[in-house]
Design a protein around this motif. Structure first.
Motif, PDB file in Angstrom:
ATOM      1  N   THR A   1      15.771 -16.344   4.949  1.00  0.00           N
ATOM      2  CA  THR A   1      14.561 -15.537   5.085  1.00  0.00           C
ATOM      3  C   THR A   1      13.595 -15.839   3.948  1.00  0.00           C
ATOM      4  O   THR A   1      13.935 -15.696   2.772  1.00  0.00           O
ATOM      5  N   ARG A   2      12.397 -16.221   4.301  1.00  0.00           N
ATOM      6  CA  ARG A   2      11.370 -16.539   3.307  1.00  0.00           C
ATOM      7  C   ARG A   2      10.298 -15.471   3.258  1.00  0.00           C
ATOM      8  O   ARG A   2       9.798 -15.121   2.192  1.00  0.00           O
ATOM      9  N   VAL A   3       9.912 -14.943   4.434  1.00  0.00           N
ATOM     10  CA  VAL A   3       8.835 -13.952   4.514  1.00  0.00           C
ATOM     11  C   VAL A   3       9.236 -12.849   5.480  1.00  0.00           C
ATOM     12  O   VAL A   3       9.856 -13.113   6.520  1.00  0.00           O
ATOM     13  N   VAL A   4       8.882 -11.622   5.122  1.00  0.00           N
ATOM     14  CA  VAL A   4       9.005 -10.473   6.015  1.00  0.00           C
ATOM     15  C   VAL A   4       7.599  -9.928   6.250  1.00  0.00           C
ATOM     16  O   VAL A   4       6.858  -9.692   5.297  1.00  0.00           O
ATOM     17  N   ILE A   5       7.246  -9.756   7.521  1.00  0.00           N
ATOM     18  CA  ILE A   5       5.945  -9.178   7.874  1.00  0.00           C
ATOM     19  C   ILE A   5       6.169  -7.753   8.361  1.00  0.00           C
ATOM     20  O   ILE A   5       6.965  -7.517   9.284  1.00  0.00           O
ATOM     21  N   LEU A   6       5.496  -6.817   7.733  1.00  0.00           N
ATOM     22  CA  LEU A   6       5.465  -5.435   8.193  1.00  0.00           C
ATOM     23  C   LEU A   6       4.019  -5.110   8.573  1.00  0.00           C
ATOM     24  O   LEU A   6       3.091  -5.749   8.092  1.00  0.00           O
ATOM     25  N   CYS A   7       3.822  -4.117   9.419  1.00  0.00           N
ATOM     26  CA  CYS A   7       2.473  -3.789   9.887  1.00  0.00           C
ATOM     27  C   CYS A   7       2.294  -2.281   9.853  1.00  0.00           C
ATOM     28  O   CYS A   7       2.946  -1.559  10.608  1.00  0.00           O
ATOM     29  N   SER A   8       1.434  -1.806   8.955  1.00  0.00           N
ATOM     30  CA  SER A   8       1.263  -0.365   8.774  1.00  0.00           C
ATOM     31  C   SER A   8      -0.197  -0.040   8.448  1.00  0.00           C
ATOM     32  O   SER A   8      -0.691  -0.493   7.409  1.00  0.00           O
ATOM     33  N   PRO A   9      -0.890   0.709   9.326  1.00  0.00           N
ATOM     34  CA  PRO A   9      -0.471   1.222  10.630  1.00  0.00           C
ATOM     35  C   PRO A   9      -0.131   0.085  11.603  1.00  0.00           C
ATOM     36  O   PRO A   9      -0.768  -0.959  11.586  1.00  0.00           O
ATOM     37  N   HIS A  10       0.861   0.368  12.429  1.00  0.00           N
ATOM     38  CA  HIS A  10       1.405  -0.672  13.274  1.00  0.00           C
ATOM     39  C   HIS A  10       0.575  -0.884  14.541  1.00  0.00           C
ATOM     40  O   HIS A  10       0.115   0.076  15.161  1.00  0.00           O
TER      41      HIS A  10
ATOM     42  N   LEU B   1      14.978  -5.519  -1.298  1.00  0.00           N
ATOM     43  CA  LEU B   1      14.888  -6.905  -0.836  1.00  0.00           C
ATOM     44  C   LEU B   1      15.248  -7.881  -1.951  1.00  0.00           C
ATOM     45  O   LEU B   1      14.940  -7.642  -3.117  1.00  0.00           O
ATOM     46  N   PRO B   2      15.867  -9.006  -1.608  1.00  0.00           N
ATOM     47  CA  PRO B   2      16.079 -10.055  -2.624  1.00  0.00           C
ATOM     48  C   PRO B   2      14.748 -10.485  -3.227  1.00  0.00           C
ATOM     49  O   PRO B   2      13.725 -10.553  -2.524  1.00  0.00           O
ATOM     50  N   PRO B   3      14.707 -10.808  -4.511  1.00  0.00           N
ATOM     51  CA  PRO B   3      13.431 -11.053  -5.196  1.00  0.00           C
ATOM     52  C   PRO B   3      12.705 -12.318  -4.762  1.00  0.00           C
ATOM     53  O   PRO B   3      11.531 -12.491  -5.083  1.00  0.00           O
ATOM     54  N   ASP B   4      13.375 -13.203  -4.017  1.00  0.00           N
ATOM     55  CA  ASP B   4      12.709 -14.436  -3.599  1.00  0.00           C
ATOM     56  C   ASP B   4      12.008 -14.295  -2.252  1.00  0.00           C
ATOM     57  O   ASP B   4      11.344 -15.236  -1.788  1.00  0.00           O
ATOM     58  N   ILE B   5      12.113 -13.148  -1.614  1.00  0.00           N
ATOM     59  CA  ILE B   5      11.480 -12.927  -0.308  1.00  0.00           C
ATOM     60  C   ILE B   5      10.103 -12.317  -0.511  1.00  0.00           C
ATOM     61  O   ILE B   5       9.941 -11.349  -1.266  1.00  0.00           O
ATOM     62  N   VAL B   6       9.118 -12.876   0.162  1.00  0.00           N
ATOM     63  CA  VAL B   6       7.756 -12.346   0.125  1.00  0.00           C
ATOM     64  C   VAL B   6       7.563 -11.415   1.316  1.00  0.00           C
ATOM     65  O   VAL B   6       7.896 -11.770   2.454  1.00  0.00           O
ATOM     66  N   THR B   7       7.030 -10.226   1.060  1.00  0.00           N
ATOM     67  CA  THR B   7       6.712  -9.282   2.127  1.00  0.00           C
ATOM     68  C   THR B   7       5.209  -9.201   2.300  1.00  0.00           C
ATOM     69  O   THR B   7       4.482  -8.921   1.343  1.00  0.00           O
TER      70      THR B   7
END
Length: 364
Positions: free
Chosen positions: A157-166, A185-191
């Protein structure tokens, strides 16, 4: 221990071709057929008169190239939010800024997690970056399933995308839950937190960039298309740690932000009082639409965007057909629900008429 080979160019092109083009099955836009379009989350209000005037003046210079790095837009954003310019990334819309970030951050074999249903462009942008998209289903209540995101996170996992407001449910991630998730989250993952609709959330202080400062691998992604009503001009931006922002700037396509867009953004930011009044109007109309749908026996989710979500499941497309018969176009997510942009009084009258017909024919 086995290792997987990175996808070769031919495999990557095959993956891209399997993805549908962005809304390729949508009908051509029609603005003269009498149908009111509430399918695209466009602002219900006409542009500010000052913005229109700036476009008129700017039209005299369209034979000139814009600034290749959009420094006017970059400066306007950093000044408006009183933040270090080195933390700002700009581009032609938030989708393009997300693309810039994914291109900079991802390599073949990397995973990118995103909520689903969600913004239709997420899987396409991930594939264009050579990464593998990992959709994470929403909960039955239309919320981000943050424990499921955590469970799907791996060493790939390199990136996590969240959407708020979704988009499309309109739900927001509570601050406490967001911070707990980011901390774990692990520190190497970008959100990347997609905040395209954040201005419509009356509970959110858009000037507070504390989430980015508290969690340095977090990017706040925003746009001038929605609340500012500049959808056709294409201007987006993001806030990030300087190293991440620098990467996003390096992958920006030169000349991609037009001078007209930069001028319109500057004028919009200079008219903050008018902007605040317009936001209040959209929020009131959103509440009226939600209440009207409940009166008709439907159950929209509480929304924090400029749209309303009806979780209709398998009946979503039937509602969209009823709406079109009533003279309004809405966005159906087959098997999930219907998203209805906030409109004016006439548009809502048609939506509620469609809701009555739908209930009468299908019982919800």
């Amino acid at each position: 221990m086995t290792t997987s080979r990175a996808p070769q160019p031919a495999a990557r092109s095959g993956e891209l071709m399997r993805l549908p083009a962005y809304r390729s099955t949508d009908p051509m836009p029609q603005h003269t057929d009498g149908v009111i379009d509430l399918a695209n989350n466009e602002l219900m209000l006409a542009p500010l008169p000052a913005v229109v005037e700036s476009l008129r003046h700017g039209a005299d210079h369209v034979h000139r190239y814009p600034d290749p790095t959009a420094r006017t837009l970059h400066h306007a954003v950093s000044k408006c939010f009183a933040t270090d310019p080195e933390r700002v990334v700009v581009g032609p819309g938030s989708g393009a800024v997300l693309q810039q970030l994914l291109l900079a951050l991802c390599a073949p074999g990397d995973d990118v997690l995103y909520p689903w249903p969600g913004f239709d462009a997420y899987p396409l942008l991930v594939a264009q970056a050579g990464a593998r998209g990992v959709p994470v289903p929403l909960t039955a209540a239309g919320e981000h399933d943050l424990p499921a995101f955590a469970a799907k996170t791996t060493t790939r996992t390199r990136v996590v995308i969240l959407c708020s407001p979704h988009n499309p449910t309109g739900r927001r991630i509570p601050h406490t839950e967001m911070r707990a998730f980011l901390t774990a989250l692990p520190p190497d993952i970008v959100t990347v937190v997609d905040q395209a609709y954040v201005e419509f959330d009356e509970e959110e202080d858009t000037s507070d960039l504390g989430l980015m400062h508290a969690h340095p691998r977090t990017v706040l992604l925003r746009t001038f298309s929605k609340a500012y009503g500049l959808a056709a001009l294409r201007a987006g931006y993001a806030f990030a740690a300087p190293d991440l922002a620098a990467l996003g700037r390096r992958t920006m396509l030169p000349f991609s932000v037009t001078r007209l867009a930069e001028q319109a953004v500057q004028v919009s930011l200079d008219h903050s009082q008018q902007f605040t009044r317009r936001l209040a109007l959209v929020r009131r109309e959103r509440q009226r639409l939600e209440e009207g749908l409940r009166t008709e026996g439907l159950a929209p989710l509480r929304s924090y965007g400029n749209f309303v979500w009806l979780p209709l499941g398998a009946a979503a497309e039937r509602f969209a057909v009823a709406a079109l018969r009533a003279g309004v176009r809405v966005r159906a997510c087959p098997g999930e629900g219907v998203r209805i942009s906030v409109g004016d009084e006439e548009a809502h009258r048609r939506v509620l008429a469609a809701a009555r017909d739908f209930k009468a024919a299908h019982g919800g």
